[in-house]
Design a protein around this motif. Structure first.
Motif, PDB file in Angstrom:
ATOM      1  N   PHE A  43     -25.640  16.601  12.360  1.00  0.00           N
ATOM      2  CA  PHE A  43     -25.460  15.466  11.466  1.00  0.00           C
ATOM      3  C   PHE A  43     -24.106  15.524  10.767  1.00  0.00           C
ATOM      4  O   PHE A  43     -23.578  14.512  10.338  1.00  0.00           O
ATOM      5  N   VAL A 100     -31.786  19.692   9.296  1.00  0.00           N
ATOM      6  CA  VAL A 100     -31.701  19.658   7.836  1.00  0.00           C
ATOM      7  C   VAL A 100     -30.558  20.551   7.341  1.00  0.00           C
ATOM      8  O   VAL A 100     -29.888  20.212   6.366  1.00  0.00           O
ATOM      9  N   THR A 101     -30.295  21.664   8.045  1.00  0.00           N
ATOM     10  CA  THR A 101     -29.154  22.494   7.657  1.00  0.00           C
ATOM     11  C   THR A 101     -27.850  21.732   7.825  1.00  0.00           C
ATOM     12  O   THR A 101     -26.961  21.816   6.969  1.00  0.00           O
ATOM     13  N   PHE A 103     -27.570  18.552   7.550  1.00  0.00           N
ATOM     14  CA  PHE A 103     -27.537  17.634   6.389  1.00  0.00           C
ATOM     15  C   PHE A 103     -26.851  18.323   5.224  1.00  0.00           C
ATOM     16  O   PHE A 103     -26.005  17.753   4.549  1.00  0.00           O
ATOM     17  N   ALA A 104     -27.308  19.560   4.954  1.00  0.00           N
ATOM     18  CA  ALA A 104     -26.787  20.300   3.804  1.00  0.00           C
ATOM     19  C   ALA A 104     -25.281  20.495   3.944  1.00  0.00           C
ATOM     20  O   ALA A 104     -24.528  20.331   2.981  1.00  0.00           O
ATOM     21  N   ILE A 105     -24.840  20.848   5.162  1.00  0.00           N
ATOM     22  CA  ILE A 105     -23.404  21.039   5.395  1.00  0.00           C
ATOM     23  C   ILE A 105     -22.659  19.714   5.161  1.00  0.00           C
ATOM     24  O   ILE A 105     -21.589  19.672   4.552  1.00  0.00           O
ATOM     25  N   PHE A 107     -23.571  17.284   3.175  1.00  0.00           N
ATOM     26  CA  PHE A 107     -23.552  17.162   1.711  1.00  0.00           C
ATOM     27  C   PHE A 107     -22.359  17.898   1.110  1.00  0.00           C
ATOM     28  O   PHE A 107     -21.591  17.363   0.325  1.00  0.00           O
ATOM     29  N   VAL A 108     -22.239  19.195   1.516  1.00  0.00           N
ATOM     30  CA  VAL A 108     -21.204  20.059   0.944  1.00  0.00           C
ATOM     31  C   VAL A 108     -19.825  19.489   1.234  1.00  0.00           C
ATOM     32  O   VAL A 108     -18.988  19.372   0.332  1.00  0.00           O
ATOM     33  N   ALA A 111     -19.198  16.321  -0.768  1.00  0.00           N
ATOM     34  CA  ALA A 111     -18.961  16.607  -2.180  1.00  0.00           C
ATOM     35  C   ALA A 111     -17.591  17.245  -2.370  1.00  0.00           C
ATOM     36  O   ALA A 111     -16.876  16.954  -3.338  1.00  0.00           O
ATOM     37  N   ALA A 112     -17.207  18.109  -1.425  1.00  0.00           N
ATOM     38  CA  ALA A 112     -15.897  18.754  -1.520  1.00  0.00           C
ATOM     39  C   ALA A 112     -14.795  17.704  -1.418  1.00  0.00           C
ATOM     40  O   ALA A 112     -13.812  17.740  -2.175  1.00  0.00           O
ATOM     41  N   LEU A 115     -14.467  15.923  -4.628  1.00  0.00           N
ATOM     42  CA  LEU A 115     -13.836  16.774  -5.641  1.00  0.00           C
ATOM     43  C   LEU A 115     -12.318  16.797  -5.454  1.00  0.00           C
ATOM     44  O   LEU A 115     -11.554  16.681  -6.409  1.00  0.00           O
TER      45      LEU A 115
ATOM     46  N   SER B 300     -16.700  18.710 -12.754  1.00  0.00           N
ATOM     47  CA  SER B 300     -17.691  17.753 -12.268  1.00  0.00           C
ATOM     48  C   SER B 300     -17.511  17.540 -10.773  1.00  0.00           C
ATOM     49  O   SER B 300     -16.397  17.493 -10.260  1.00  0.00           O
ATOM     50  N   GLY B 301     -18.635  17.445 -10.059  1.00  0.00           N
ATOM     51  CA  GLY B 301     -18.574  17.330  -8.611  1.00  0.00           C
ATOM     52  C   GLY B 301     -18.960  18.616  -7.909  1.00  0.00           C
ATOM     53  O   GLY B 301     -19.278  18.608  -6.726  1.00  0.00           O
ATOM     54  N   LEU B 304     -23.037  19.147  -6.270  1.00  0.00           N
ATOM     55  CA  LEU B 304     -23.495  18.903  -4.902  1.00  0.00           C
ATOM     56  C   LEU B 304     -23.017  19.991  -3.946  1.00  0.00           C
ATOM     57  O   LEU B 304     -23.715  20.339  -3.002  1.00  0.00           O
ATOM     58  N   ILE B 305     -21.809  20.523  -4.207  1.00  0.00           N
ATOM     59  CA  ILE B 305     -21.296  21.574  -3.330  1.00  0.00           C
ATOM     60  C   ILE B 305     -22.192  22.806  -3.425  1.00  0.00           C
ATOM     61  O   ILE B 305     -22.627  23.371  -2.415  1.00  0.00           O
ATOM     62  N   GLY B 308     -25.780  22.043  -2.004  1.00  0.00           N
ATOM     63  CA  GLY B 308     -25.763  22.005  -0.540  1.00  0.00           C
ATOM     64  C   GLY B 308     -25.590  23.389   0.052  1.00  0.00           C
ATOM     65  O   GLY B 308     -26.264  23.757   1.016  1.00  0.00           O
ATOM     66  N   MET B 311     -28.825  25.345  -0.268  1.00  0.00           N
ATOM     67  CA  MET B 311     -29.797  24.870   0.725  1.00  0.00           C
ATOM     68  C   MET B 311     -29.481  25.448   2.098  1.00  0.00           C
ATOM     69  O   MET B 311     -30.364  25.959   2.791  1.00  0.00           O
ATOM     70  N   ALA B 312     -28.209  25.333   2.509  1.00  0.00           N
ATOM     71  CA  ALA B 312     -27.821  25.831   3.829  1.00  0.00           C
ATOM     72  C   ALA B 312     -28.091  27.330   3.922  1.00  0.00           C
ATOM     73  O   ALA B 312     -28.615  27.826   4.921  1.00  0.00           O
ATOM     74  N   LEU B 315     -31.744  28.164   4.351  1.00  0.00           N
ATOM     75  CA  LEU B 315     -32.219  27.859   5.702  1.00  0.00           C
ATOM     76  C   LEU B 315     -31.686  28.846   6.729  1.00  0.00           C
ATOM     77  O   LEU B 315     -32.353  29.141   7.716  1.00  0.00           O
TER      78      LEU B 315
END
Lengths: 305, 332
Positions: A43, A100-101, A103-105, A107-108, A111-112, A115, B300-301, B304-305, B308, B311-312, B315
């Motif tokens: 993903f 799902v992993t 997905f998390a990557i 997300f990261v 977000a990065a 930022l 701020s921001g 989520l980093i 995430g 979470m990774a 898993l």
């Protein structure tokens, strides 16, 4: 006169839709290559494209060739890092966990990007250096943007080279063997890390190419760049048939082409329920042919994972 | 005796945890209360996801559709009559001219969610694997598209506001408990056991006469009803909602909660929802600057980093989730 306009519009629409289909086909190959050897739906593929687009935006002052080269280097490197740090420990896990992993990557990375982006109080960067490729040229009464030609040519060349690699080289043979049955392929001496590394490398190159094409079409780069495209391509890949690279690619092309045609034909005020129609069609196709629209052979609705 | 104790612990420990969070929400400042309520509503949503995904082993991206229809049904029907004609003039007259109470709206949300899930599930539950994932995702897309455009049934692309904020500590806690109780009752029933058998080995389950399709449709419907109910809780917690709030981001976040906790156990669903949502709240506070011995002040921001990455990491290190996908067991 009206009919002439309509005919011109149709040809124009088909040209644009072909361009869109070509880009989606490139993404589909990138996703399909990794799925073939790892059984992993990545993903975070769209975020690779997004990082490439940011690289282009941040190197906008460089010469065009250098900027594009930087994009390829960064995207391929990130792709390899992702494989080493995330995909490798997850090998053999259930598809849900792997998905799902990623997905998390995703997300990261998103977000990065946000930022990095908001440091100068703006969301989004503009990649100016390569925007000139977006200018149209007139070919027999049709307005064709240079990038449409470039994306069709890039897709054709990339697919051609890939076909040669897969069918004419030892590395390609190994990759096809691994995609058919990884366990047996390893017993017969195929090096798992080499095959997976090659697949991830190639998929990184494709992501970088897609990043260049999409950035030319839309130079405004934000954290959700290519996110929507990735989702649509993933749908197309599964609808086409993710088990084989060719059906996955065709699925990607088909959904891009269909989107392009429908967008061009329908006036905006009538197309609000268009996503519903497209996704209802997706459901119908999946119910009738759960293994893929372009997959051969008998298919039953209930299948084992 | 030991086995029945174990069984009781499987439902009572998660329930106790939920009650503790509920009591916690009344002890903190009103600015922080929202975090506790968020956590409880997340528990309700993730437990709803668990009823289908956890018990069947089939991945669905569509359950948030049922949260969405539940939220909009409960929201539209509880806006006070005098303001409704003003803010939602295009509604069907039957929706525009009636208003129902808080509890009735939650039951309506559950009914709408369950009915929708049943109708969708009948054809879709023939699919497995990635095809099921993509088809349920298509349901989410269609639901979002229709809710966003059809102003006769809701606010369309604008914000649905003026919904009574009735999901306070009591309603959030009881709501999460109801979800846990229904999920537990289902998984202990013969239907739940048959579905779990199809998860472990579909061919063997079919061999002893279990209809995979029928059991999946049933679980999908129960899950849809719970999701609709949770949507009702959500809209009454927030007081206003847009279609974007019950779409992709919520889908990914709640799925991540389920998988991080351990998708194949109720304990995993509850623990995952509370852990991820607690962590997310803590990081949101840390972005404002928080005192934990030393002052922690994240740019701020970063929330989520970090979220995430954790979470990774979970898993990668524990692919079957924090609980390993097992129910709680007392020490032997």
């Amino acid at each position: 006169m009206t009919s002439g306009l309509l005919a011109a519009l149709d040809a124009q629409t088909i040209v644009d839709a072909t361009g869109l289909g070509a880009v989606y086909a490139l993404m589909a190959v990138g996703i399909g290559l990794v799925f073939g050897v790892l059984r992993l739906v990545n993903f975070a593929y769209g975020q690779l494209v997004m990082v490439g687009a940011y690289t282009l935006a941040f190197t906008a002052a460089w010469p065009v060739a250098a900027s594009i080269a930087a994009c390829f280097v960064v995207v391929v490197a990130l792709s390899m890092v992702m494989e080493r740090a995330v995909f490798r420990p997850l090998r053999g896990e259930s598809p849900a966990v792997m998905l799902v992993t990623t997905f998390a990557i995703a997300f990261v990375l998103q977000a990065a990007a946000l930022l990095v982006d908001i440091r100068d109080d703006t969301i989004g960067e503009i990649a100016t250096s390569i925007a000139s490729f977006n200018e149209p040229i007139t070919l027999g009464g049709l307005e064709v943007r240079k990038i449409t030609i470039a994306s069709v040519v890039a897709a054709a060349v990339a697919l051609g080279l890939l076909a040669l690699l897969l069918t004419r080289t030892t590395a390609g043979l190994h990759m096809r063997a691994a995609a058919a049955d990884f366990g047996t392929a390893r017993l017969l001496g195929v090096n798992a890390n080499h095959v997976i590394g090659l697949a991830v490398f190639l998929s990184g190159i494709l992501a970088a190419a897609v990043a260049v094409i999409l950035t030319v079409q839309n130079p405004f780069v934000g954290p959700d760049f290519a996110l929507r495209e990735t989702i649509v391509v993933l749908v197309g890949v599964v609808v086409g048939g993710i088990d084989r690279l060719w059906t996955a690619t065709l699925g990607g092309f088909a959904i891009g082409f269909a989107t392009g045609v429908i967008n061009g034909v329908l006036p905006t005020d009538k197309s609000v329920y268009l996503p519903s129609l497209v996704f209802a069609l997706v459901i119908v196709v999946l119910l009738l042919r759960p293994g893929g629209l372009f997959a051969w052979g008998r298919q039953t609705a209930v299948e084992r994972m | 005796v030991k086995r029945s104790l174990d069984t009781a612990a499987q439902v009572l420990v998660p329930a106790a945890l939920v009650v503790a969070v509920g009591i916690g929400s009344t002890l903190v400042s009103s600015a922080n209360e929202i975090y506790f309520l968020d956590a409880l509503v997340s528990v309700a949503i993730v437990v709803a996801l668990y009823v289908f995904i956890g018990n069947s082993g089939v991945l669905s991206f569509g359950q948030i559709s049922f949260v969405a229809v539940g939220a909009f049904a409960a929201g539209v029907m509880t806006i006070p009559l005098d303001s409704k004609t003003g803010v939602l003039p295009q509604l069907f007259p039957i929706l525009r001219d009636h208003t129902i109470g808080n509890i009735a709206s939650l039951l309506l949300a559950a009914a709408v969610g369950g009915l929708f899930a049943f109708l969708v599930g009948l054809p879709l539950m023939r699919l497995s694997g990635l095809a099921a994932g993509i088809a349920t995702f298509a349901v989410l897309e269609i639901t979002h598209n229709v809710l966003r455009e059809w102003t006769k049934i809701g606010p369309g692309a604008t914000t649905l506001a003026l919904v009574p904020e009735t999901t306070q500590a009591l309603q959030a806690t009881v709501g999460a408990l109801v979800a846990i109780a229904v999920a537990f009752a289902y998984q202990r029933s013969r239907f739940g056991r048959m579905l779990r058998a199809t998860r472990e080995d579909a061919a063997a389950a079919r061999g002893v006469g279990v209809s995979v399709h029928r059991e999946r449709v049933l679980a999908f419907t129960v899950s849809g009803a719970l999701a609709g109910f949770a949507g009702g809780l959500l809209v009454h917690e927030l007081g206003s909602i847009t279609t974007e709030q019950v779409y992709l981001e919520l889908t990914f976040l709640t799925l991540a909660m389920l998988v991080v906790g351990g998708a194949s156990s109720l304990w995993g669903a509850v623990l995952g929802a509370l852990t991820v949502s607690g962590l997310s709240s803590f990081l949101a506070e840390a972005e404002q600057g928080v005192d934990i011995g030393a002052t922690l002040d994240l740019p701020s921001g970063t929330r989520l980093i970090i979220l995430g990455s954790i979470m990774a990491l979970v898993l990668i290190v524990r692919p079957s989730g924090l609980t390993g996908g097992r129910e709680l067991r007392l020490r032997r």
